[in-house]
Design a protein around this motif. Structure first.
Motif, PDB file in Angstrom:
ATOM      1  N   GLU A  69      11.278 -20.965  74.554  1.00  0.00           N
ATOM      2  CA  GLU A  69      10.390 -22.104  74.309  1.00  0.00           C
ATOM      3  C   GLU A  69       8.936 -21.811  74.641  1.00  0.00           C
ATOM      4  OE1 GLU A  69      12.249 -22.802  78.473  1.00  0.00           O
ATOM      5  OE2 GLU A  69      12.826 -21.964  76.516  1.00  0.00           O
ATOM      6  N   LEU A  70       8.664 -20.702  75.318  1.00  0.00           N
ATOM      7  CA  LEU A  70       7.288 -20.376  75.694  1.00  0.00           C
ATOM      8  C   LEU A  70       6.603 -19.436  74.703  1.00  0.00           C
ATOM      9  CD1 LEU A  70       7.554 -19.937  79.579  1.00  0.00           C
ATOM     10  CD2 LEU A  70       7.039 -21.988  78.246  1.00  0.00           C
ATOM     11  N   VAL A  71       7.296 -19.072  73.623  1.00  0.00           N
ATOM     12  CA  VAL A  71       6.692 -18.170  72.639  1.00  0.00           C
ATOM     13  C   VAL A  71       6.813 -18.770  71.239  1.00  0.00           C
ATOM     14  CG1 VAL A  71       7.134 -16.089  73.982  1.00  0.00           C
ATOM     15  CG2 VAL A  71       8.848 -16.868  72.346  1.00  0.00           C
ATOM     16  N   PRO A  72       5.879 -18.423  70.340  1.00  0.00           N
ATOM     17  CA  PRO A  72       5.943 -18.915  68.953  1.00  0.00           C
ATOM     18  C   PRO A  72       6.900 -18.066  68.120  1.00  0.00           C
ATOM     19  CG  PRO A  72       3.957 -17.625  69.262  1.00  0.00           C
ATOM     20  CD  PRO A  72       4.646 -17.674  70.605  1.00  0.00           C
ATOM     21  N   ALA A  73       8.185 -18.183  68.405  1.00  0.00           N
ATOM     22  CA  ALA A  73       9.181 -17.315  67.766  1.00  0.00           C
ATOM     23  C   ALA A  73       9.146 -17.447  66.246  1.00  0.00           C
ATOM     24  CB  ALA A  73      10.576 -17.645  68.302  1.00  0.00           C
ATOM     25  N   GLY A  74       8.916 -18.663  65.759  1.00  0.00           N
ATOM     26  CA  GLY A  74       8.851 -18.862  64.310  1.00  0.00           C
ATOM     27  C   GLY A  74       7.721 -18.072  63.671  1.00  0.00           C
ATOM     28  N   LYS A  75       6.600 -18.018  64.345  1.00  0.00           N
ATOM     29  CA  LYS A  75       5.477 -17.228  63.829  1.00  0.00           C
ATOM     30  C   LYS A  75       5.795 -15.745  63.849  1.00  0.00           C
ATOM     31  CE  LYS A  75       1.728 -20.446  64.979  1.00  0.00           C
ATOM     32  NZ  LYS A  75       0.463 -20.627  65.741  1.00  0.00           N
ATOM     33  N   TYR A 121       6.082 -10.898  61.076  1.00  0.00           N
ATOM     34  CA  TYR A 121       6.523  -9.513  61.218  1.00  0.00           C
ATOM     35  C   TYR A 121       7.910  -9.231  60.640  1.00  0.00           C
ATOM     36  CZ  TYR A 121       2.705 -10.068  64.536  1.00  0.00           C
ATOM     37  OH  TYR A 121       1.502 -10.375  65.115  1.00  0.00           O
ATOM     38  N   GLY A 122       8.540 -10.239  60.033  1.00  0.00           N
ATOM     39  CA  GLY A 122       9.761  -9.991  59.281  1.00  0.00           C
ATOM     40  C   GLY A 122      10.963  -9.592  60.099  1.00  0.00           C
ATOM     41  N   PHE A 123      11.117 -10.144  61.299  1.00  0.00           N
ATOM     42  CA  PHE A 123      12.342  -9.898  62.076  1.00  0.00           C
ATOM     43  C   PHE A 123      12.830 -11.217  62.645  1.00  0.00           C
ATOM     44  CE2 PHE A 123       9.210  -9.891  65.441  1.00  0.00           C
ATOM     45  CZ  PHE A 123       9.873 -10.356  66.572  1.00  0.00           C
ATOM     46  N   GLU A 124      14.066 -11.242  63.086  1.00  0.00           N
ATOM     47  CA  GLU A 124      14.684 -12.450  63.620  1.00  0.00           C
ATOM     48  C   GLU A 124      14.613 -12.404  65.154  1.00  0.00           C
ATOM     49  OE1 GLU A 124      15.926 -16.092  63.011  1.00  0.00           O
ATOM     50  OE2 GLU A 124      16.070 -14.728  61.281  1.00  0.00           O
ATOM     51  N   PRO A 125      13.698 -13.165  65.760  1.00  0.00           N
ATOM     52  CA  PRO A 125      13.591 -13.120  67.232  1.00  0.00           C
ATOM     53  C   PRO A 125      14.842 -13.667  67.897  1.00  0.00           C
ATOM     54  CG  PRO A 125      11.633 -14.109  66.243  1.00  0.00           C
ATOM     55  CD  PRO A 125      12.676 -14.033  65.162  1.00  0.00           C
ATOM     56  N   PRO A 126      15.246 -13.104  69.011  1.00  0.00           N
ATOM     57  CA  PRO A 126      16.418 -13.628  69.730  1.00  0.00           C
ATOM     58  C   PRO A 126      16.123 -15.017  70.283  1.00  0.00           C
ATOM     59  CG  PRO A 126      15.293 -11.960  71.040  1.00  0.00           C
ATOM     60  CD  PRO A 126      14.644 -11.951  69.697  1.00  0.00           C
ATOM     61  N   ALA A 135      -1.290 -15.779  66.360  1.00  0.00           N
ATOM     62  CA  ALA A 135      -0.088 -16.354  66.977  1.00  0.00           C
ATOM     63  C   ALA A 135      -0.413 -17.507  67.917  1.00  0.00           C
ATOM     64  CB  ALA A 135       0.680 -15.273  67.724  1.00  0.00           C
ATOM     65  N   TYR A 136      -1.584 -17.451  68.570  1.00  0.00           N
ATOM     66  CA  TYR A 136      -1.969 -18.460  69.559  1.00  0.00           C
ATOM     67  C   TYR A 136      -3.370 -19.000  69.239  1.00  0.00           C
ATOM     68  CZ  TYR A 136       1.813 -16.220  72.235  1.00  0.00           C
ATOM     69  OH  TYR A 136       3.012 -15.700  72.655  1.00  0.00           O
ATOM     70  N   PRO A 137      -3.543 -19.658  68.089  1.00  0.00           N
ATOM     71  CA  PRO A 137      -4.895 -20.079  67.669  1.00  0.00           C
ATOM     72  C   PRO A 137      -5.536 -21.093  68.614  1.00  0.00           C
ATOM     73  CG  PRO A 137      -3.198 -21.060  66.263  1.00  0.00           C
ATOM     74  CD  PRO A 137      -2.509 -20.039  67.099  1.00  0.00           C
TER      75      PRO A 137
END
Length: 772
Positions: free
Chosen positions: A429-435, A440-445, A596-598
Motif C-alpha cells: 500500500e505504500l508504493v504505486p504498484a499500478g504505475k 515497466y511491463g511487469f506484475e508487481p507482487p 511515479a510520485y508526481p
C-alpha cells in the motif's frame, strides 16, 4: 594481537564542558591525524559538505539550510567524511593474509578502520578466505543463484546511505524478481513513526521545516541525544535559546548536547571563558518508558487550566476551533486523561506532579510549539503509542500545521527517510504498484514482504535462503544477535555491497560475495559525465549531492551500476526498464521517480540542486489530513506500562536502554572516546544509578555479567561489563549499541511497528562469574 574491548580498562571522569567548543575541534584534529589526513585537501573537502554543488553528509539527515554556515558539518559528520577518505585499503593482499575466522576476532572498530574495500571478492570455503573475482563473473553467478532460489526466500536489505536513485532502482529490481522483502534502517529506528503518524495526521514524516525555528516560542525534546546524533541541529536551537524560547527536555540520561553548547562557527563564543549556551530551560530525567505518563501529566494540566479559563470566562486554553474543525476522537482522549490519576502518572514517569504542572503552564502560554523526538520514543514496546501521544499533546493547542509548530521526528541515517519515499518498503500500500506495472511491463507482487524482525526470524528458522545487503552492518545492528549470527551461515546466498569491511561480511553463506562500491564523496563518472544523486533530509526536503574526490580504487563501481548489473543478470527481459540508459544518466532515474510520485517530485531535475533543496508535499503541514476519515485523530493510549507482559520483578532486575557514543555512527565505531559522557578506553560499560549500586554492593569499575530477564528458554548473556556510577533514574541502566544487542529478544519489539524495543529491555545484573 588485536585490541580487545573487554580487557581494555576504561577511564571515566565527569565531562563538564559544553558540546561543540574546543572539545569538538580537538577531537576532529585527533581523528584527522589518526587517518593521516591533516592536509588542506581534507579541509577543502569538508568545506563542500552539505553545501550546494557539494556532497551531502553520509551520516546525518538533519536539514540543510539554504543559507549555510561557513562550516556546515558537525563533529560526527566530519568523522564520517574522514572515515570514508581514509588512505587505508582493505585490498586483495589484505584478504590473502587473513582468514575470515581470524577476522571475526577483530573488534568492529578495527575492521572498518583498516580502510576502503577495493576489489570484488568471493568467499572460498576451502581456504576460509575471500579471493578476488571479476565483476562479470560475480554478477553472472549471483544472478544464477538468485534464479535458483524462491524469490520469497530472498531479502534485499537497504541501509540509509543509498541515494534516491539507487533506492528506486533497487526496489524495482526486488519487485521484478518477485518479492517485497525490503527491510531497511527505518525498521530498526523510526518504524514506530512510520506507523504511528499516518493514523494520527495522515503523514509518515514530520511536519516542520527549518524556518519554523525562527517562529517557534517553545520546544519539547523527548528521547534524543542531539549532541551525538544530529549536532548541526544545535545551531538553530541555540538561536532559539538566545531569544528566550523555552526548551523542555525529557530523557533518562543527561546528554550534554541539550545542556550546554558552544558554537564552533562563532569565534567570539569559542574564545569566551563562559560555559556556553544553556540549551534546555528545563531538563527532566524521566524514568525509561515513562514518556506517555509525562505527556498525560502535561495534558492533564492543560485540561485543568482550560477548566479554569472556561469558569472565569477567559480565552480557552484548548484550541477549540482547531479541535472541532480538524480533529476526531478528542472526547475519548479527554476522558482518558481525566481518568488518569496523578499517583499513577508520578509512579510511571518518575517525576513530580509539580514539575509536570509547571511544564503544562508553560505549554499553555506558548503560541507555537515544536515536539522533537528520537528513538527514546520509538524503540519501546509502546513506541507507536508514544509517538501518537506526542501528537495528541500538540493537537490540544493546535500545534500541527501552523508556522513555528509541528511534530519533528529526528531521523538518523542520511537518506533513510528518502528510501521509504521511493519504494523501499515491505508494504504494497505504500508504493504505486499500478504505475510500476504500467511503466515497466511487469506484475508487481502483492504479498507483504519481510521487515527487519521478520527477516531475522526467517534466518533463524531457515525460511530465508538469500540476503543482499545494500550497505550497512545488518547482523550487528539487529536484536537477538547471537542467534542470528549462528543461523546466518545457513544461507545459500549472501551478497554485500559496501565501502568498508564489517562483521556481517564475515558470516559467509554457501555462496558469498563482497562487492565494493563508490562512496558518496567520490566522483561517479558514467557515460554522460559526472553524476549527481539526491537524498531526503528529516524535514522531507530533497537535496542534490555531487561527489568529486578520486575513487579509492579503479575497480569500484557505483551503487546504481551494481544494482543494474545484478538486475540484468537476474531478471533479463522481465521488464522494459533500460538499465544501461539509467546508469549512463541518473537524471533518467529522477525523471522516472517524478513520473511515479508526481505529488512529491514535480520538476525533480530542475529543483533538486538549488540551495536548500525542495520540499515534498506534506499535506499535514497545511492541515490537510490524508487519514481514512480525513481528520487528525486523537488516539487514546493503552496505558502507562510500556513494557507489558515482561517480567520486571527481582532486586537485581533493571531496564536497559542501549545508546550510542560520541565516537560512533550507528554500528560504525570511530574510536573508544565517548567524550560527552566522560568515558574512554572501552565500550564494555554498564551505567547504573549510585543508589542501585550501593543496594547491590557494587563499586565503581566492578565487573558484572548481564542477561535478559525473559522466560522463553533462550540464554542472552553479555559478560565482563565494567559498572560505572552515573546519574540515571533508579531501576534504569545504560549500555552501548550494538554490543548489547544480543540482550534484546526478537519478540521485544514495538506493538504495531516491529521496531526493535532496544529501550527498557529487562535484564538481570550479577557480579562477574570470571575475573578478567
Amino acid at each position: 594481537m588485536r585490541r580487545s574491548e573487554i580487557t581494555t580498562h576504561p577511564t571515566i571522569k565527569p565531562y563538564d564542558e559544553p558540546t561543540g567548543g574546543w572539545g569538538s575541534v580537538k577531537s576532529l584534529l585527533a581523528h584527522s591525524k589518526a587517518e593521516n589526513l591533516v592536509t588542506t585537501s581534507l579541509w577543502s573537502t569538508l568545506a563542500k559538505q552539505n553545501k550546494p554543488g557539494g556532497f551531502m553528509c553520509v551520516s546525518c539527515s538533519w536539514a540543510k539550510p539554504a543559507s549555510q554556515h561557513t562550516f556546515e558539518f558537525c563533529e560526527n559528520g566530519a568523522k564520517a567524511t574522514m572515515w570514508e577518505l581514509t588512505k587505508g585499503r582493505t585490498d586483495r593482499d589484505f584478504f590473502a593474509r587473513h582468514r575470515v575466522t581470524e577476522l571475526l576476532e577483530w573488534p568492529d572498530h578495527d575492521l572498518e578502520k583498516h580502510g576502503r574495500l577495493t576489489t570484488p571478492m568471493r568467499y572460498d570455503a576451502s581456504l576460509d578466505q575471500y579471493v578476488p573475482v571479476s565483476w562479470e563473473s560475480a554478477f553472472k553467478e549471483i544472478g544464477r543463484e538468485l534464479n535458483a532460489l524462491d524469490p520469497k526466500s530472498v531479502v534485499f536489505y537497504a541501509s540509509g546511505r543509498a541515494s534516491l536513485e539507487t533506492s528506486y532502482m533497487y526496489q524495482l529490481f526486488a519487485r521484478i524478481y518477485g518479492h517485497q522483502n525490503l527491510p531497511d534502517s527505518s525498521n530498526m529506528c523510526h518504524e514506530s513513526t512510520s506507523v504511528g503518524l499516518p493514523k494520527s495526521i495522515g503523514s509518515p514524516v514530520g511536519t516542520i521545516v527549518y524556518e519554523d525555528f525562527e517562529h517557534t516560542d517553545m520546544m519539547f525534546f523527548f528521547g534524543h541525544n542531539i549532541g551525538t546524533n544530529a549536532p548541526r541541529m544545535l545551531h538553530p536551537i541555540q538561536e532559539c535559546r538566545k531569544r528566550g524560547v523555552p526548551v523542555v527536555t525529557f530523557n533518562p540520561i543527561l546528554e550534554r548536547g541539550l545542556m550546554r553548547f558552544k558554537s564552533p562557527q562563532n569565534p567570539a563564543e569559542m574564545l569566551s571563558p563562559g560555559p556556553g549556551t544553556k540549551m534546555s530551560s528545563d531538563y527532566f530525567q524521566v524514568r525509561c518508558g515513562g514518556d506517555t505518563a509525562v505527556m498525560t501529566g502535561i495534558a492533564k494540566t492543560v485540561l485543568a487550566l482550560d477548566d479554569e479559563a472556561k469558569e472565569a470566562g477567559r480565552e480557552r486554553v484548548l484550541d477549540v476551533a482547531f479541535i472541532e474543525e480538524h480533529c476526531h476522537g478528542f472526547d475519548e482522549f479527554e476522558a482518558f486523561v481525566r481518568a488518569s490519576s496523578w499517583e499513577e502518572i508520578e509512579r510511571w514517569s518518575g517525576l513530580k506532579r509539580a514539575h509536570l504542572e509547571d511544564v503544562g503552564r508553560q505549554y499553555a502560554r506558548a503560541k507555537a510549539v515544536i515536539g522533537h523526538y528520537g528513538m527514546g520514543l520509538t524503540q519501546h514496546r509502546h513506541g507507536v503509542q508514544n509517538v501518537q501521544m506526542l501528537v495528541n499533546l500538540l493537537m490540544m493547542r493546535g500545534n500541527i500545521g501552523k508556522k513555528g509548530a509541528g511534530i519533528s521526528p529526528i531521523r538518523g541515517h542520511s537518506n533513510v527517510q528518502g528510501q521509504r519515499t521511493v519504494g523501499i518498503t515491505e508494504k504494497t500500500e505504500l508504493v504505486p504498484a499500478g504505475k510500476f506495472k504500467e511503466f515497466y511491463g511487469f506484475e508487481p507482487p502483492t504479498e507483504k514482504g519481510r521487515d527487519t524482525v521478520e527477516t531475522c526470524e526467517g534466518v533463524i528458522d531457515g525460511s530465508v535462503r538469500g540476503f543482499i545487503g545494500l550497505g550497512g552492518n545488518f547482523v550487528r545492528a539487529v536484536p537477538e544477535t547471537a542467534k542470528v549470527e549462528e543461523a546466518w551461515r545457513g544461507l545459500r546466498l549472501h551478497v554485500e555491497i559496501a565501502t568498508k569491511l564489517n562483521r556481517s561480511h564475515l558470516l559467509p553463506g554457501e555462496v558469498t560475495y563482497l562487492l565494493p562500491c563508490l562512496g558518496r564523496i567520490e566522483r561517479d563518472s558514467q557515460a554522460t559525465g559526472d553524476q549527481w544523486v539526491a537524498v531526503e533530509d528529516s524535514t522531507a526536503t530533497i537535496h542534490g549531492s555531487l561527489g568529486y574526490r578520486p575513487p579509492a580504487s579503479p575497480e569500484l563501481l557505483s551503487e546504481p551500476k551494481i544494482v543494474a548489473e545484478l538486475a540484468k543478470a537476474t531478471v533479463p527481459g522481465k521488464s522494459t526498464i533500460p538499465w544501461d540508459e539509467w546508469v549512463a544518466d541518473y537524471s533518467r532515474v529522477r525523471d522516472e521517480i517524478e513520473r511515479a510520485y508526481p505529488q512529491h517530485f514535480k520538476d525533480f531535475n530542475k529543483r533538486f540542486q538549488k540551495p536548500g533543496g525542495f520540499r515534498r508535499d506534506i499535506k499535514a503541514s497545511y492541515r490537510v489530513w490524508e487519514t481514512e476519515n480525513k481528520k487528525a485523530n486523537f488516539i487514546v493510549p493503552d496505558g502507562f506500562d510500556t513494557n507489558p507482559n515482561v517480567n520486571k520483578e527481582g532486586e537485581n532486575v533493571f531496564e536497559l536502554m542501549t545508546m550510542r557514543s560520541n565516537d560512533q555512527f550507528n554500528t560504525t565505531i570511530y574510536g573508544y572516546n565517548d567524550r560527552l559522557r566522560g568515558i574512554s578506553g572501552s565500550r564494555m560499560i554498564l551505567l547504573m544509578n549510585e543508589e542501585d549500586m550501593a543496594r547491590l554492593g557494587f563499586k565503581d569499575q566492578d565487573l558484572v555479567d548481564v542477561e535478559t530477564n525473559a522466560e522463553d528458554g533462550v540464554e542472552r548473556r553479555v559478560e565482563g561489563l565494567r559498572i560505572h556510577s552515573y546519574k540515571l533514574p533508579r531501576g534504569n541502566v545504560g549500555g552501548y549499541y550494538p554490543e548489547l544487542n544480543k540482550l534484546v529478544p526478537l519478540w521485544h519489539h514495538a506493538i504495531g511497528s516491529h521496531c526493535p524495543a532496544a529501550k527498557c529491555v529487562p535484564i538481570k545484573v550479577t557480579a562477574a562469574a570470571h575475573a578478567l
